[in-house]
Design an enzyme around this catalytic site. Sequence first.
Site, mmCIF file in Angstrom:
data_model
loop_
_atom_site.group_PDB
_atom_site.id
_atom_site.type_symbol
_atom_site.label_atom_id
_atom_site.label_comp_id
_atom_site.label_asym_id
_atom_site.label_seq_id
_atom_site.Cartn_x
_atom_site.Cartn_y
_atom_site.Cartn_z
ATOM 1 N N HIS A 1 0.811 -1.216 0.000
ATOM 2 C CA HIS A 1 0.000 0.000 0.000
ATOM 3 C C HIS A 1 0.848 1.271 0.000
ATOM 4 C CE1 HIS A 1 0.295 -0.304 4.554
ATOM 5 N NE2 HIS A 1 0.475 0.991 4.390
ATOM 6 N N ASP B 1 0.037 -7.714 1.302
ATOM 7 C CA ASP B 1 0.426 -6.317 1.495
ATOM 8 C C ASP B 1 1.947 -6.162 1.520
ATOM 9 O OD1 ASP B 1 0.101 -3.602 1.735
ATOM 10 O OD2 ASP B 1 -0.280 -3.624 3.889
ATOM 11 N N SER C 1 4.705 2.507 7.950
ATOM 12 C CA SER C 1 4.374 1.359 7.104
ATOM 13 C C SER C 1 5.551 0.952 6.234
ATOM 14 C CB SER C 1 3.193 1.702 6.194
ATOM 15 O OG SER C 1 1.989 1.699 6.905
#
Length: 357
Positions: free
Chosen positions: A151, A181, A298
């Site tokens: 993402h 992911d 992230s």
Amino acid sequence: MTESQRPSGEYPMYPSYGNGEAAYPPPPSYQPAQPVFPDPMGPGVSEPPAPRRRVRRPVALLAAVAIAAAVIGGGTATVIGRLADDPATTAAGGGVVPGTTVSQSDKGTVSGVAKALSPTIVEIGATSTAGQSTGSGVVITSDGEIVTNNHVIADASQIKVTLSTGKTYTADVVGTDPDKDLALIKLQGASGLKTATLGDSSQVAVGDEVVAIGSPEGLTGTVTSGIVSALDRDVTVAKEGDNGQSQGQGQGQGQDQQGGGRQWPFEFGGQQFNGDTGESTTTYKALQTDASLNPGNSGGALINMNGEIIGINSAMYSASSAAGQGSSSAGSVGLGFAIPVNTLKADLDTLRAGNGS
């Protein structure tokens, strides 16, 4: 003159030296007989016991074994080193993939982990039609392979990567796996980079101390610490492109030019956090941690106290953003999740092939 009592033939004649006279002293024509000794076990005679020799074989044997072990051990270490340098051999899910480690004197300390591993964590800036996003990544090969969240770089038209030294590279997407992911990108023209050690997440236990390194809110190389709060949490996230949220958590909020302060949404325990995940989602088993994670973490690293990567940080809950407040008041409440590193290692071949699950 007295006659000799010696029997004839007792003194044999010997060859002369050429002048007609017998040689003197005469050389024996055979080896002298060895003396005999009584056999202590019975009548008769037996050969004398052989002289005792000093036995050195055990010492020599030990020396030979030590040399052989050193040769074999050195050869094994060489083979292991070559395997570790070959990216194709590090894709398996089991075992530890060698890289940068914490020095013995610093092992077990947050500062030691930060000093050793910070050079292996990068900041990723991705440009897409949704705007500019900021996330993090982990260097796994010296020529610039970097693992991050899918993402963070989904739909990106341009990717810039900044090392801990401040040097910036352009990166290309090698492969993505939206279902996990995960994504793999590669720096252009990089060499000699420090690489992270990929540990074994199957050995992680609740309560283990951990360190998180990333670029929350664009603050490169930020270090936080905490513990592993739980294992095997089912975390559901949106795949790229859904609800315009694909750049959500990775964007670092303050770095987002067009997104209006969106967060990366996820579902946990039947509840949605940070917004709507949309209709197209994927669920994976995650490590839960109370180490502070914020937007921009992230794709960064969750690290054990030996300096081994045990997870890729992927989702965090921000109570203020869930209430619809702006990015300036968003922050970690100690509820973060990371993709176990064994999931990454098992997926590396797929990512390197440019395929996804």
